[in-house]
Design an enzyme around this catalytic site. Structure first.
Site, PDB file in Angstrom:
ATOM      1  N   ARG A 136       0.854  -1.179   0.000  1.00 15.80           N
ATOM      2  CA  ARG A 136       0.000   0.000   0.000  1.00 15.80           C
ATOM      3  C   ARG A 136       0.893   1.233   0.000  1.00 15.80           C
ATOM      4  O   ARG A 136       1.882   1.297   0.743  1.00 15.80           O
ATOM      5  CB  ARG A 136      -0.920   0.021   1.228  1.00 15.80           C
ATOM      6  N   GLU A 141      -3.685   7.274  -4.595  1.00 21.31           N
ATOM      7  CA  GLU A 141      -4.093   6.756  -5.909  1.00 21.31           C
ATOM      8  C   GLU A 141      -5.421   7.375  -6.321  1.00 21.31           C
ATOM      9  O   GLU A 141      -6.301   7.532  -5.469  1.00 21.31           O
ATOM     10  CB  GLU A 141      -4.215   5.235  -5.846  1.00 21.31           C
ATOM     11  N   HIS A 176      -0.814  -0.088 -10.065  1.00 21.13           N
ATOM     12  CA  HIS A 176      -1.444  -1.021  -9.103  1.00 21.13           C
ATOM     13  C   HIS A 176      -1.943  -2.298  -9.799  1.00 21.13           C
ATOM     14  O   HIS A 176      -3.149  -2.548  -9.851  1.00 21.13           O
ATOM     15  CB  HIS A 176      -2.587  -0.322  -8.348  1.00 21.13           C
TER      16      HIS A 176
HETATM   17  C1  GLV Z   1      -4.881  -5.467  -3.911  1.00 25.38           C
HETATM   18  O1  GLV Z   1      -4.245  -4.479  -3.779  1.00 25.38           O
HETATM   19  C2  GLV Z   1      -5.445  -6.225  -2.824  1.00 25.38           C
HETATM   20  O2  GLV Z   1      -5.492  -5.754  -1.678  1.00 25.38           O
HETATM   21  O3  GLV Z   1      -5.904  -7.343  -3.089  1.00 25.38           O
END
Ligand code: GLV
Length: 310
Positions: free
Chosen positions: A229, A258, A276
């Site tokens: 993250r 984001e 991402h």
């Molecule tokens: C993606 O970022 C997730 O948390 O699965």
């Protein structure tokens, strides 16, 4: 009949599983259908907060089709007896693969080299051109040694890397041996890693764990990889550390705000930036959607959720 609301298009197999349980709404206009929703299938870009829950008096399950769940107000769900589930395991390999791709890209300077070629700057093989760093004999530090962290550790060993890790809880000895990883204090992780890869969940404790102070203590010429993250890192401080040292490069798949990317990152040639895509393979995304659907099916038919979040 139960109403099931989804915020994203579901694969046919998930629709087949859920249709017999009741009417399905979404993704178009899903917010307006929450008043009689019993199940919600959602993503990390959907904020499930008190306001949304307030509009869903009949809700029984929030089935996240992702593994992170910081976007869900779990206390509010708990108070209402709403089950929250996520999708662990099914995305471990895809995300660990992408972490290795970013590690390789950062250490070998692949983004900068490709940009240079595309800009017409490749004039033939040059002995001292486009130099990156070896992986072998380097120390990979892993912050957060859950499923994905361990999968990254296993992938790093064949590249000849030493692996150290820091996690809130230390792994049992057998898992540590399987991962080939040594537990260290956070300070040791920061000061010993040639490349630091982040795999911790985002919590109030881990937000900005990699701040200006931690970045300053990293090894000269080291690298940062983040597939977890964005807010684990103070992005403004990261830009400074990439521009003025000690970092030599970074590979990032996630960002603090984001979809905004810090303009300083966009200007730097020594960073690989991805949108991402850690779990973005056809097979993995299908498994994630199916696991979310199976969680909904279990709860609406009176069974136990398969993968409840703690
Ligand atoms: C993606 O970022 C997730 O948390 O699965």
């Amino acid at each position: 009949m139960a109403r099931i609301v989804t915020t994203f298009p579901l694969p046919d197999a998930a629709l087949d599983l859920l249709r017999p349980l009741g009417s399905l709404a979404g993704p178009e206009g899903w917010r307006e259908t929450m008043d009689d929703a019993e199940a919600l299938l959602c993503l990390l870009t959907d904020r499930v907060d008190a306001e949304l829950l307030g509009r869903a008096p009949r809700l029984r399950i929030v089935a996240n089709a992702v593994v992170g769940y910081e976007h869900v107000d779990r206390d509010a769900c708990r108070a209402r007896g709403i089950t929250v589930t996520n999708t662990p395991d099914v995305l471990t390999d895809a995300t660990a693969d992408l972490a290795m791709a970013l590690l390789l890209s950062a250490m070998r300077g692949l983004s900068g080299a490709e940009c240079s070629l595309r800009a017409g700057e490749f004039h033939g093989w040059g002995f001292w051109d486009y130099l990156g760093a070896d992986l072998s004999q380097k120390t990979l530090g892993i912050f957060g040694m859950g499923r994905i962290g361990q999968a990254v550790a296993r992938r790093a060993a064949p590249f000849g890397m030493r692996v150290i890790y820091h996690s809130r809880t230390r792994l049992p000895a057998a898992d540590e041996a399987a991962a080939g990883a040594e537990w260290v204090e956070f300070d040791g992780l920061i000061s010993r890693s040639d490349v630091l890869s982040l795999h911790a969940p985002l919590t109030p404790d881990t937000r900005h764990a990699i701040d200006a102070d931690a970045l300053r203590r990293m090894r000269p010429g080291s690298f940062l990889v983040n597939t977890a993250r964005g807010a684990l890192v103070d992005e403004a401080a990261l830009v400074d550390a990439l521009r003025d040292g000690p970092l030599a490069g970074a590979g990032l798949d996630v960002y603090e705000r984001e979809p905004r990317i810090h303009p300083g990152l966009l200007d730097l040639p020594n960073v690989t930036l991805l949108p991402h895509v850690g779990s973005a393979t056809r097979e993995t995304r299908t498994r994630m959607a199916m696991l979310a659907a199976r969680n909904v099916h279990a709860v609406l038919t009176g069974g136990a959720p398969l993968t409840p979040v703690p």
